[in-house]
Write a protein that holds these residues in place. Structure first.
Motif, PDB file in Angstrom:
ATOM      1  N   GLN A  11      57.443  24.957 -93.058  1.00 13.31           N
ATOM      2  CA  GLN A  11      56.982  23.861 -92.191  1.00 13.31           C
ATOM      3  C   GLN A  11      58.165  22.997 -91.779  1.00 13.31           C
ATOM      4  OE1 GLN A  11      55.262  24.185 -95.409  1.00 13.31           O
ATOM      5  NE2 GLN A  11      57.102  23.230 -96.246  1.00 13.31           N
ATOM      6  N   GLY A  19      51.895  23.683-100.140  1.00 16.99           N
ATOM      7  CA  GLY A  19      51.051  22.488-100.191  1.00 16.99           C
ATOM      8  C   GLY A  19      49.664  22.733 -99.608  1.00 16.99           C
ATOM      9  N   ARG A  20      49.605  23.408 -98.463  1.00 16.60           N
ATOM     10  CA  ARG A  20      48.312  23.612 -97.801  1.00 16.60           C
ATOM     11  C   ARG A  20      47.505  24.736 -98.438  1.00 16.60           C
ATOM     12  NH1 ARG A  20      52.694  24.541 -94.761  1.00 16.60           N
ATOM     13  NH2 ARG A  20      53.115  26.621 -93.901  1.00 16.60           N
ATOM     14  N   THR A  35      57.722  12.574-101.329  1.00 15.13           N
ATOM     15  CA  THR A  35      57.093  12.254-100.047  1.00 15.13           C
ATOM     16  C   THR A  35      56.925  10.743 -99.902  1.00 15.13           C
ATOM     17  OG1 THR A  35      55.998  14.378-100.091  1.00 15.13           O
ATOM     18  CG2 THR A  35      55.069  12.745 -98.602  1.00 15.13           C
ATOM     19  N   ILE A  50      49.256  13.247 -99.726  1.00 19.39           N
ATOM     20  CA  ILE A  50      49.121  13.408 -98.266  1.00 19.39           C
ATOM     21  C   ILE A  50      49.274  14.878 -97.923  1.00 19.39           C
ATOM     22  CG2 ILE A  50      51.569  13.023 -97.648  1.00 19.39           C
ATOM     23  CD1 ILE A  50      50.449  11.127 -95.367  1.00 19.39           C
ATOM     24  N   GLY A  51      48.794  15.278 -96.761  1.00 21.48           N
ATOM     25  CA  GLY A  51      48.863  16.694 -96.365  1.00 21.48           C
ATOM     26  C   GLY A  51      48.073  17.530 -97.358  1.00 21.48           C
ATOM     27  N   GLY A  52      48.691  18.574 -97.838  1.00 18.43           N
ATOM     28  CA  GLY A  52      47.998  19.459 -98.774  1.00 18.43           C
ATOM     29  C   GLY A  52      47.638  18.779-100.076  1.00 18.43           C
ATOM     30  N   SER A  62      51.796  15.145-105.604  1.00 16.79           N
ATOM     31  CA  SER A  62      52.859  15.458-104.658  1.00 16.79           C
ATOM     32  C   SER A  62      53.643  16.640-105.197  1.00 16.79           C
ATOM     33  CB  SER A  62      53.784  14.255-104.467  1.00 16.79           C
ATOM     34  OG  SER A  62      54.858  14.609-103.623  1.00 16.79           O
ATOM     35  N   GLU A 121      49.855  24.060 -89.497  1.00 11.83           N
ATOM     36  CA  GLU A 121      51.144  23.967 -90.174  1.00 11.83           C
ATOM     37  C   GLU A 121      51.639  25.385 -90.509  1.00 11.83           C
ATOM     38  OE1 GLU A 121      51.825  21.895 -94.108  1.00 11.83           O
ATOM     39  OE2 GLU A 121      52.588  20.322 -92.827  1.00 11.83           O
TER      40      GLU A 121
END
Ligand code: F6P
Length: 551
Positions: free
Chosen positions: A508, A278-279, A221, A163-165, A216, A364
């Motif tokens: 973040q 992450g991003r 997460t 999820i996310g990045g 992850s 973010e």
């Protein structure tokens, strides 16, 4: 060692007290009524002059509401805010992510072998290439069928769980580079904790032919672990043997203990490092699904595209530096023209997830309300990024872009050649892109509307005021290289803006409170405890849910 980032700029000076900021404010007031029509009329070569090219990307920013004077003042602001020192600090691996005491060294992920980039005195480039080599060996095995499932069958579908990045980069890149993907392999992406996401992604799949990549960074997460456990149960329900996990699950993480605890052999883990946000991770091992889809050689082409933009960002003078120009134009639109959002409009169906990807990258990173030294920022920071591929958006929200009361700067993104050579429909697509930028900038006056014979009562409805700013980014083709360059362009322009606002673009903390509250609430939903300690609204919602949720 002390991981506090020090830089020698006068960061303590409040941004709005800087003479350069004040000069821009005066300039914005003084040039407020200078329109794009006038700017173009005054300079017949503006369209060629206010453009720059690097790493295979052509940026036309002539339709931004700036003059040479504006651009000079913005560069002076960048100098005063120590942008050069910030760029150097990032490339030097200094802990510019100050609140987490870490480097933000995504540029090392695409550094060619032999380049030296150190974190705490350790050259990380060989580590990066060691992981890339392992990824390539694994990707090749999956692609050519040597990596088989527990029952000896070939892998037909790769499911990325993250999820996310750990989702948006892989999803966006797979969609963007689908043209280059190995078509006898299917790719699915599961991110949402809503069980529907996993169910729909797997309902027509055969567990014996499915490979899960659990992505992850932290391996803690909630959403990803819930989906990974669902995947494990789904797999074992069909294959009836714990040993199947080793053939059907690999992990991408920085947390080997977490991976082991989940039951994935760390031998099937591809690592990365805490200095990769992450991003900013789609070009790390998080890109494993991308590499399996397009192959290691094309993945390396993508890294080369990133790197070409990195080198340009590091070395080019600010007046020709694409990320610097884009970043500063964003500051101008946001802080001096009052634009709260940026519309990202790729005229490429393959870039359908690019706006969502940029949302995380930009929002973010720069959705922050305090400066690096913990003081409340005095100006608006990160603008809201949103968008849809053209031409679809033209038939929905472009009405507001053209005639609404809000100023929405647009980034148009297009490609000169279609991926299907000779397809004339591509001209139609690009004609639309060029038409939109022109219409936004120059509009249509009442006089022009009347000259078309429009009834007087309708004239105001058919007027386009124009003077709505946009930039256009063109590449020759949508390739792994151009995608890498495009993502790096946005990464660095986001960084430039963070440097001006003097915020930490790499933490973040704003996602934490919701996570904490969800944990408490989850426990309350599980137990039907009568005592709820929330506000009256949240208490009532929880009670309503408990009453209605069924068995
Ligand atoms: O909650 C936000 C976030 O930490 C993002 O920054 C990150 O990309 C995402 O969650 C996923 O995190 P992880 O890769 O550790 O599962």
């Amino acid at each position: 060692m002390d991981r506090t980032f020090q830089h020698d700029t006068n960061a303590g000076t409040a941004l709005t007290r800087r003479p350069q900021w004040q000069a821009l404010l005066r300039h914005a007031q003084g040039t407020g009524d200078r329109s794009l029509r006038e700017l173009f009329a005054a300079d017949p070569h503006r369209g060629e002059r206010l453009a720059a090219e690097a790493a295979g990307l052509y940026l036309d920013y002539s339709k931004q509401r700036v003059g040479d004077d504006t651009l000079r003042l913005l560069r002076e602001l960048a100098d005063a805010c120590g942008l050069r020192a910030r760029i150097d600090a990032m490339f030097a691996g200094e802990p510019i992510n100050a609140t987490e005491g870490r480097a933000a060294l995504h540029v090392a992920l695409r550094a060619p072998p032999g380049e030296r980039i150190e974190v705490d005195g350790h050259d990380v480039v060989p580590d990066v290439h060691a992981v890339l080599t392992r990824m390539a060996a694994f990707a090749d095995q999956v692609r050519d069928g040597r990596w088989v499932g527990h029952t000896g069958q070939r892998i037909r579908t790769v499911v990325n769980i993250g999820i996310g990045g750990s989702d948006l980069g892989p999803t966006m890149a797979y969609e963007a580079l689908r043209h280059y993907s190995q078509r006898d392999l299917a790719f699915r992406f599961v991110s949402n904790v809503d069980p529907a996401d996993f169910l729909e992604a797997t309902r027509d799949l055969d567990p014996a032919q499915t490979l899960f990549i659990v992505c992850s960074k932290t391996f803690t997460t909630q959403e990803t672990l819930a989906n990974a456990h669902a995947a494990r149960a789904w797999c074992l329900a069909a294959l009836h043997d714990e040993a199947a996990v080793a053939r059907h699950f690999v992990a991408v993480s920085t947390n080997a203990d977490g991976v082991r605890a989940f039951g994935i052999d760390p031998g099937n883990m591809f690592g990365f490092w805490d200095w990769v946000g992450g991003r900013y991770s789609m070009d790390s091992a998080i890109g494993l699904s991308t590499m399996i889809a397009i192959g290691p050689a094309r993945f390396r082409e993508m890294l080369a595209g990133f790197h070409a933009m990195d080198v340009h960002f590091r070395d080019a003078p600010f007046d020709r530096n694409l990320p610097v120009l884009m970043g500063l134009l964003g500051i101008w639109n946001n802080n001096f023209l009052g634009a709260a959002t940026v519309a990202v409009l790729p005229y490429a169906q393959y870039l359908g997830r690019f706006p969502a990807y940029l949302q995380q990258l930009a929002m973010e990173s720069n959705g922050k309300h305090v400066t690096l030294d913990g003081r409340r920022v005095e100006v608006h920071t990160g603008p809201i990024h949103w968008g849809e591929p053209g031409t679809n958006g033209q038939h929905s929200f472009y009405q507001l872009l053209h005639q609404g009361t809000r100023l929405v700067p647009c980034d148009f993104i297009g490609f000169c050649q279609p991926l299907d050579p000779g397809n004339a429909q591509h001209d139609l697509l690009m004609a639309n892109l060029f038409a939109q930028g022109e219409a936004l900038a120059f509009g249509k006056s009442a006089q022009q509307v009347r000259a078309e014979g429009t009834a007087e009562a309708l004239v105001p409805h058919r007027v386009f005021e124009g003077n709505r700013p946009s930039s256009t980014i063109l590449a020759d083709r949508l390739t792994p290289h151009s995608l890498g360059a495009l993502v790096a362009l946005y990464e660095h322009s986001v960084f430039v803006q963070g440097a001006i606002w003097n915020i930490d673009s790499f933490d973040q903390w704003g996602v934490e409170l919701g996570k904490q509250l969800a944990k408490t609430t989850e426990a309350e939903l599980a137990t039907a405890a009568p005592q709820l300690q929330h506000d009256s609204s949240t208490n009532a919602l929880i009670r309503h849910y408990r009453e209605r949720r069924g068995p």
